[in-house]
Design a protein around this motif. Structure first.
Motif, PDB file in Angstrom:
ATOM      1  N   LEU A 129       0.837  -1.204   0.000  1.00 49.67           N
ATOM      2  CA  LEU A 129       0.000   0.000   0.000  1.00 49.67           C
ATOM      3  C   LEU A 129       0.871   1.253   0.000  1.00 49.67           C
ATOM      4  N   ARG A 130       1.986   1.208   0.724  1.00 49.19           N
ATOM      5  CA  ARG A 130       2.918   2.341   0.729  1.00 49.19           C
ATOM      6  C   ARG A 130       3.469   2.585  -0.675  1.00 49.19           C
ATOM      7  N   VAL A 131       3.878   1.523  -1.353  1.00 50.68           N
ATOM      8  CA  VAL A 131       4.415   1.650  -2.704  1.00 50.68           C
ATOM      9  C   VAL A 131       3.352   2.195  -3.650  1.00 50.68           C
ATOM     10  N   GLU A 132       2.151   1.646  -3.557  1.00 56.24           N
ATOM     11  CA  GLU A 132       1.046   2.106  -4.406  1.00 56.24           C
ATOM     12  C   GLU A 132       0.818   3.609  -4.222  1.00 56.24           C
ATOM     13  N   HIS A 133       0.804   4.068  -2.976  1.00 57.57           N
ATOM     14  CA  HIS A 133       0.565   5.489  -2.699  1.00 57.57           C
ATOM     15  C   HIS A 133       1.750   6.341  -3.155  1.00 57.57           C
ATOM     16  N   ALA A 134       2.955   5.843  -2.970  1.00 57.05           N
ATOM     17  CA  ALA A 134       4.146   6.578  -3.420  1.00 57.05           C
ATOM     18  C   ALA A 134       4.121   6.764  -4.933  1.00 57.05           C
ATOM     19  N   VAL A 135       3.767   5.721  -5.668  1.00 58.85           N
ATOM     20  CA  VAL A 135       3.685   5.823  -7.133  1.00 58.85           C
ATOM     21  C   VAL A 135       2.653   6.866  -7.523  1.00 58.85           C
ATOM     22  N   HIS A 136       1.514   6.855  -6.851  1.00 56.51           N
ATOM     23  CA  HIS A 136       0.477   7.849  -7.136  1.00 56.51           C
ATOM     24  C   HIS A 136       1.007   9.266  -6.881  1.00 56.51           C
ATOM     25  N   LEU A 137       1.663   9.468  -5.752  1.00 59.56           N
ATOM     26  CA  LEU A 137       2.193  10.798  -5.425  1.00 59.56           C
ATOM     27  C   LEU A 137       3.261  11.238  -6.427  1.00 59.56           C
ATOM     28  N   LEU A 138       4.111  10.334  -6.839  1.00 61.60           N
ATOM     29  CA  LEU A 138       5.169  10.680  -7.797  1.00 61.60           C
ATOM     30  C   LEU A 138       4.590  11.032  -9.155  1.00 61.60           C
ATOM     31  N   ARG A 139       3.540  10.351  -9.554  1.00 62.96           N
ATOM     32  CA  ARG A 139       2.950  10.590 -10.876  1.00 62.96           C
ATOM     33  C   ARG A 139       2.042  11.805 -10.909  1.00 62.96           C
ATOM     34  N   THR A 140       1.456  12.165  -9.786  1.00 64.76           N
ATOM     35  CA  THR A 140       0.464  13.240  -9.801  1.00 64.76           C
ATOM     36  C   THR A 140       0.937  14.540  -9.178  1.00 64.76           C
ATOM     37  N   GLY A 141       2.105  14.535  -8.554  1.00 65.75           N
ATOM     38  CA  GLY A 141       2.583  15.752  -7.906  1.00 65.75           C
ATOM     39  C   GLY A 141       4.011  16.048  -8.279  1.00 65.75           C
ATOM     40  N   ASN A 142       4.550  17.060  -7.639  1.00 71.20           N
ATOM     41  CA  ASN A 142       5.958  17.380  -7.898  1.00 71.20           C
ATOM     42  C   ASN A 142       6.752  17.505  -6.602  1.00 71.20           C
ATOM     43  N   ALA A 143       6.302  16.791  -5.582  1.00 72.99           N
ATOM     44  CA  ALA A 143       7.047  16.757  -4.324  1.00 72.99           C
ATOM     45  C   ALA A 143       8.359  16.014  -4.556  1.00 72.99           C
ATOM     46  N   SER A 144       9.364  16.353  -3.778  1.00 78.33           N
ATOM     47  CA  SER A 144      10.651  15.669  -3.893  1.00 78.33           C
ATOM     48  C   SER A 144      10.497  14.222  -3.437  1.00 78.33           C
ATOM     49  N   VAL A 145      11.452  13.399  -3.803  1.00 76.79           N
ATOM     50  CA  VAL A 145      11.424  11.987  -3.402  1.00 76.79           C
ATOM     51  C   VAL A 145      11.468  11.874  -1.882  1.00 76.79           C
ATOM     52  N   ASP A 146      12.249  12.731  -1.226  1.00 74.25           N
ATOM     53  CA  ASP A 146      12.299  12.706   0.242  1.00 74.25           C
ATOM     54  C   ASP A 146      10.941  13.063   0.838  1.00 74.25           C
TER      55      ASP A 146
END
Length: 179
Positions: A129-146
């Motif tokens: 679930l963490r990975v799924e949410h991280a992928v969503h955040l990376l694809r839909t936003g521009n927050a840094s990886v940290d």
């Protein structure tokens, strides 16, 4: 449902194409294209690349991020309670005792139920679930990886990058590009 119907078959959900001694299998709706390209690639990588270009199929080693999330594939009330609890706590971390309490059961029963319904431990599903949410955040936003790592409960971007590479076979740049 597959595990219940075929209990003697080992199901590997982490890969779209699985080779065994006697069989090569593929999962998901369009995985037959990946399977065909895999068979061609074994004889000629250049021909497989050409066929993929003609078919407009992107090169990839895994379709893991395209897989329907496990939560859509089950309707078990206890698993659903666990999942709701987990989604609210991705950034806080995992506690089996708290998870079992939220699901209204014992730790052992929760672990057995998730194993039988999803084929995963509670911690493994929590990490998915963490990975799924991280992928969503990376694809839909521009927050840094940290920043994304912190939002899904990892201490730094290095840990998240390694996990994404291991689970999906893709890096952050590829995910941001939609690849």
């Amino acid at each position: 449902m597959f595990r219940q119907r075929y209990p003697n078959v080992t199901l590997d959900e982490s890969r779209m194409i699985v080779n065994s001694t006697r069989f090569t299998t593929a999962g998901a709706a369009l995985a037959h294209v990946d399977l065909a390209l895999r068979i061609i690639r074994e004889r000629s990588p250049a021909l497989a690349a050409l066929v993929a270009r003609y078919l407009l199929v992107e090169a990839r080693s895994s379709q893991a991020e395209f897989v329907i999330p496990d939560h859509l594939a089950h309707a078990d009330p206890m698993v659903e309670r666990f999942e709701c609890w987990a989604r609210r706590r991705l950034a806080q971390g995992f506690s089996l005792a708290e998870a079992a309490s939220a699901a209204g059961t014992s730790e052992r029963t929760l672990a057995r139920r998730l194993q039988s319904v999803l084929g995963k431990t509670p911690l493994s599903y929590f990490q998915d679930l963490r990975v799924e949410h991280a992928v969503h955040l990376l694809r839909t936003g521009n927050a840094s990886v940290d920043q994304v790592a912190a939002q899904v409960g990892y201490s730094d971007g290095v840990t998240l990058r390694a996990l994404l590479r291991r689970k999906l076979g893709r890096g952050v740049r590829e995910l941001r590009r939609g690849g």
